[in-house]
Write an enzyme that holds these catalytic residues in place. Structure first.
Site, PDB file in Angstrom:
ATOM      1  N   ASP A  98       0.821  -1.215   0.000  1.00 36.32           N
ATOM      2  CA  ASP A  98       0.000   0.000   0.000  1.00 36.32           C
ATOM      3  C   ASP A  98       0.852   1.261   0.000  1.00 36.32           C
ATOM      4  O   ASP A  98       0.418   2.302  -0.506  1.00 36.32           O
ATOM      5  CB  ASP A  98      -0.956   0.016   1.202  1.00 36.32           C
ATOM      6  CG  ASP A  98      -2.221  -0.800   0.947  1.00 36.32           C
ATOM      7  OD1 ASP A  98      -2.687  -0.801  -0.205  1.00 36.32           O
ATOM      8  OD2 ASP A  98      -2.721  -1.444   1.879  1.00 36.32           O
ATOM      9  N   ILE A 131      -9.567  -9.552  15.652  1.00 32.75           N
ATOM     10  CA  ILE A 131      -8.999  -9.443  17.000  1.00 32.75           C
ATOM     11  C   ILE A 131      -7.660  -8.705  16.984  1.00 32.75           C
ATOM     12  O   ILE A 131      -7.326  -7.965  17.904  1.00 32.75           O
ATOM     13  CB  ILE A 131      -8.866 -10.849  17.649  1.00 32.75           C
ATOM     14  CG1 ILE A 131      -8.529 -10.711  19.136  1.00 32.75           C
ATOM     15  CG2 ILE A 131      -7.841 -11.719  16.906  1.00 32.75           C
ATOM     16  CD1 ILE A 131      -8.638 -12.018  19.899  1.00 32.75           C
ATOM     17  N   LEU A 172     -22.514  -3.728   5.566  1.00 33.16           N
ATOM     18  CA  LEU A 172     -21.904  -2.434   5.884  1.00 33.16           C
ATOM     19  C   LEU A 172     -22.455  -1.899   7.201  1.00 33.16           C
ATOM     20  O   LEU A 172     -21.690  -1.417   8.053  1.00 33.16           O
ATOM     21  CB  LEU A 172     -22.165  -1.443   4.748  1.00 33.16           C
ATOM     22  CG  LEU A 172     -21.541  -0.052   4.886  1.00 33.16           C
ATOM     23  CD1 LEU A 172     -21.227   0.532   3.510  1.00 33.16           C
ATOM     24  CD2 LEU A 172     -22.451   0.926   5.637  1.00 33.16           C
ATOM     25  N   CYS A 178      16.686  -7.098 -10.976  1.00 31.97           N
ATOM     26  CA  CYS A 178      17.223  -7.751  -9.778  1.00 31.97           C
ATOM     27  C   CYS A 178      17.691  -9.178 -10.085  1.00 31.97           C
ATOM     28  O   CYS A 178      18.730  -9.366 -10.695  1.00 31.97           O
ATOM     29  CB  CYS A 178      16.194  -7.701  -8.651  1.00 31.97           C
ATOM     30  SG  CYS A 178      16.884  -8.079  -7.019  1.00 31.97           S
ATOM     31  N   GLN A 206      20.718 -10.711 -12.538  1.00 29.32           N
ATOM     32  CA  GLN A 206      21.745 -11.701 -12.192  1.00 29.32           C
ATOM     33  C   GLN A 206      21.717 -12.886 -13.153  1.00 29.32           C
ATOM     34  O   GLN A 206      22.769 -13.371 -13.589  1.00 29.32           O
ATOM     35  CB  GLN A 206      21.539 -12.163 -10.746  1.00 29.32           C
ATOM     36  CG  GLN A 206      21.768 -11.064  -9.719  1.00 29.32           C
ATOM     37  CD  GLN A 206      21.343 -11.461  -8.314  1.00 29.32           C
ATOM     38  OE1 GLN A 206      20.986 -12.614  -8.056  1.00 29.32           O
ATOM     39  NE2 GLN A 206      21.366 -10.513  -7.391  1.00 29.32           N
ATOM     40  N   GLU A 253      23.766 -18.584  -5.045  1.00 26.71           N
ATOM     41  CA  GLU A 253      22.462 -18.715  -4.392  1.00 26.71           C
ATOM     42  C   GLU A 253      21.772 -19.995  -4.851  1.00 26.71           C
ATOM     43  O   GLU A 253      21.086 -20.653  -4.073  1.00 26.71           O
ATOM     44  CB  GLU A 253      21.579 -17.505  -4.719  1.00 26.71           C
ATOM     45  CG  GLU A 253      20.195 -17.574  -4.089  1.00 26.71           C
ATOM     46  CD  GLU A 253      19.306 -16.396  -4.447  1.00 26.71           C
ATOM     47  OE1 GLU A 253      18.198 -16.319  -3.883  1.00 26.71           O
ATOM     48  OE2 GLU A 253      19.699 -15.567  -5.283  1.00 26.71           O
ATOM     49  N   HIS A 259      15.726  -1.726  -8.476  1.00 23.68           N
ATOM     50  CA  HIS A 259      14.276  -1.827  -8.703  1.00 23.68           C
ATOM     51  C   HIS A 259      13.758  -0.440  -9.095  1.00 23.68           C
ATOM     52  O   HIS A 259      13.109   0.235  -8.286  1.00 23.68           O
ATOM     53  CB  HIS A 259      13.560  -2.297  -7.433  1.00 23.68           C
ATOM     54  CG  HIS A 259      13.769  -3.731  -7.095  1.00 23.68           C
ATOM     55  ND1 HIS A 259      12.903  -4.729  -7.487  1.00 23.68           N
ATOM     56  CD2 HIS A 259      14.758  -4.351  -6.399  1.00 23.68           C
ATOM     57  CE1 HIS A 259      13.344  -5.900  -7.045  1.00 23.68           C
ATOM     58  NE2 HIS A 259      14.470  -5.696  -6.381  1.00 23.68           N
ATOM     59  N   GLU A 300      11.307   0.444 -10.694  1.00 27.35           N
ATOM     60  CA  GLU A 300       9.842   0.546 -10.663  1.00 27.35           C
ATOM     61  C   GLU A 300       9.328   1.213  -9.395  1.00 27.35           C
ATOM     62  O   GLU A 300       8.247   1.810  -9.388  1.00 27.35           O
ATOM     63  CB  GLU A 300       9.193  -0.831 -10.813  1.00 27.35           C
ATOM     64  CG  GLU A 300       9.483  -1.824  -9.703  1.00 27.35           C
ATOM     65  CD  GLU A 300      10.770  -2.625  -9.906  1.00 27.35           C
ATOM     66  OE1 GLU A 300      10.993  -3.574  -9.128  1.00 27.35           O
ATOM     67  OE2 GLU A 300      11.533  -2.310 -10.844  1.00 27.35           O
TER      68      GLU A 300
END
EC number: 6.3.4.2
Length: 535
Positions: free
Chosen positions: A72, A150, A193, A386, A390, A410, A511, A513
């Site tokens: 968000d 909760i 609602l 990213c 690689q 990796e 990145h 973007e």
């Protein structure tokens, strides 16, 4: 003037559009000349979103200062054109961490530490600090989840107290909830609602405004019904309905004068707002002025949930709208490319451009490498982001240099040719959360390259999120074979590579973007889309 707060809550179900609502209100306030920021509250116990599976949470949005946050915050930045910080995402994990730390330090002077007042006080302190650090006149606060969860109760109690402490005219509540349309009867059902508002009022919160989220605009009768059962003025009941793009939402809200009414409720001056450029952008997004349609393949390992790559998707839309083309996104699961029975020509033969998406781990990596090879050999405009960057190095080392066993450590820690290896500063890191190379990093561009041409300057800053780098031992032989290193970090890490022999073959460790905006697209994405559209 005293700080003002607009608290946004959600009812009936999650993913009802709170983030877009907050971003839209924030944008309309900012365009009226107010200093605005937004805080996302996530009630989960994780300290941040950094270690969460994209299928569970969607994209991890990285801020300029290196926070791994809820997606968000990406909406907030794109709509409001304001950079968020690590203080703009409050999680239950952060709150409890601070409370427990204070207890251990003896800050509570032997008191019994409880949800009220200690946890709620910490929440209020964090909201106020986020407002202060961002020099905000108006702070929007989005409480994640739905009323009745909760996990959300301490946060709802905290904002209830915030209104009491800050004053009636300085804190207001906007509640958004689903209004379900039943096609069988042809009516909008408001009962869910109503129940969500009743739950809010039980907690001690009376909404000042209600946004009815429906497939269709709310009719006058439905608005009157909602007003009657929620104790909210009829002209404070606003409709948010299905549209082609979320960027239309501010236009819809402005047509109903929501922000003007909010400013009146906060005892603030309403000001003129000009949305001409935004409306033009929305029309371009919808393809009203499109010159042509372009097919873009997005190859990744989390493509079943598009929100995993939401900033990349939006960056494509920004760049496409800017030059007046309409993108058709073709999502390809990278594991689908790994089988020998699959014909790459069938999958990629009709695309105009290929983006290999970020990700971690070995699953789907070979499929991404196949897509990169296909783009390079067939001269299809290519962008690697990213992990995609690689793997572009791995593919080039294997298929151009002839290092058939080249890989990233990796994926294969024992590879004979480790062209991608762990960053030096990562070698002694044992914890996963918040330990990557994160946030805005300086990139020095090489003159005469595509990257330099796209950015138009020598030094740029882009956001990062990674642990691995190009092995410096292989840079010379990569360059000797025709690969151009067009961007490096201050300490010499390879940041951007390109192949000048191809129409457009660019990959970056960054990145870009995350910094793309609707009316100011990312230069790299803009260059890619221009190449795809042959414009």
């Amino acid at each position: 003037m005293p700080n003002k707060y607009i608290v946004v809550t959600g009812g009936v179900l999650s993913s009802v559009g709170k983030g877009t609502l907050v971003a839209s209100i924030g944008m309309l306030l900012k365009r009226r000349g107010y200093n605005v920021t937004a805080v996302k509250i996530d009630p989960y116990i994780n300290v941040d979103a950094g270690t969460m599976n994209p299928y569970m949470h969607g994209e991890v949005f990285v801020t300029e200062d290196g926070a791994e946050t809820d997606l968000d915050l990406g909406h907030y930045e794109r709509f409001m054109d304001v950079n968020m910080t690590k203080y703009n995402n409050i999680t239950a994990g952060k709150v409890y961490f601070e409370v427990i730390k204070k207890e251990r330090e003896g800050k509570y002077l032997g008191q019994t530490v409880q949800i009220i007042p200690h946890v709620t006080d910490q929440i209020k302190d964090m909201i106020r600090y986020a407002s202060k650090i961002n020099n905000a006149e108006i702070t929007l606060v989005e409480i994640g989840g739905t009323v009745g969860d909760i996990e959300s109760l301490p946060f709802l109690e905290a904002v209830r107290q915030l209104k009491l402490e800050e004053g009636e005219d300085n804190v207001i509540f906007v509640h958004i909830a689903l209004v379900e349309y039943l096609s069988v009867t042809g009516e909008l059902k408001t009962k869910p609602l109503q129940h969500s508002v009743q739950e809010l009022r039980r907690i001690g919160i009376q909404p000042d405004f209600i946004v009815g989220r429906a497939t269709l605009p709310l009719d006058d009768e439905t608005r009157r019904k909602i007003a009657l059962f929620t104790n909210v003025k009829v002209d404070h009941i606003v409709s948010s309905y299905d549209v082609e793009t979320s960027y239309e939402v501010p236009i819809i809200l402005e047509s109903q004068k929501l922000v003007s009414k909010i400013l009146s409720r906060l005892k603030l001056e309403d000001r003129q707002v000009d949305l001409t450029d935004w409306i033009s952008f929305v029309n371009n997004i919808k393809g009203i002025n499109s010159k042509k349609t372009i097919n873009i393949a997005l190859v990744g390992k989390y493509t079943k949930l598009k929100d995993s790559y939401i900033s990349i998707k939006e960056a494509i839309y920004h760049a496409s709208a800017y030059i007046g083309v309409r993108p058709k996104l073709i999502w390809i699961e990278s594991t689908d490319l790994e089988s020998d029975t699959k014909n790459l020509n069938e999958i990629l033969g009709n695309v105009n451009g290929i983006i290999v998406l970020p990700g971690f781990g070995s699953r789907g990596a070979e499929g991404k490498i196949k897509a990169i090879k296909y783009a390079r050999e067939h001269n299809i405009p290519f962008l690697g982001i990213c992990f995609g960057f690689q793997l572009s190095i791995v593919e080039f080392a294997r298929d151009v240099l002839g290092l058939s066993e080249a890989n990233s450590t990796e994926i294969n820690p024992n590879t004979k040719d480790p062209v991608i290896t762990l960053l030096d500063e990562q070698k002694n890191v044992t914890q996963l959360g918040g330990t990557m190379r994160l946030g805005a990093q300086k990139i020095i561009l090489k003159e005469g390259t595509i990257a330099y041409q796209l950015y138009g300057k020598k030094v740029v800053y882009e956001r990062h999120r990674h642990r691995y780098e190009v092995n410096p031992k292989y840079v010379d032989i990569l360059e000797d074979a025709g690969l151009v290193v067009s961007g490096i970090s201050e300490n010499g890490l390879v940041e951007i590579i390109e192949l000048p022999s191809n129409k457009f073959f660019v990959a970056t460790q960054a990145h870009p973007e995350f910094k793309s905006r609707p009316t100011n697209p990312s230069p790299i994405y803009l260059g890619f889309i221009r190449a795809v559209a042959s414009l």
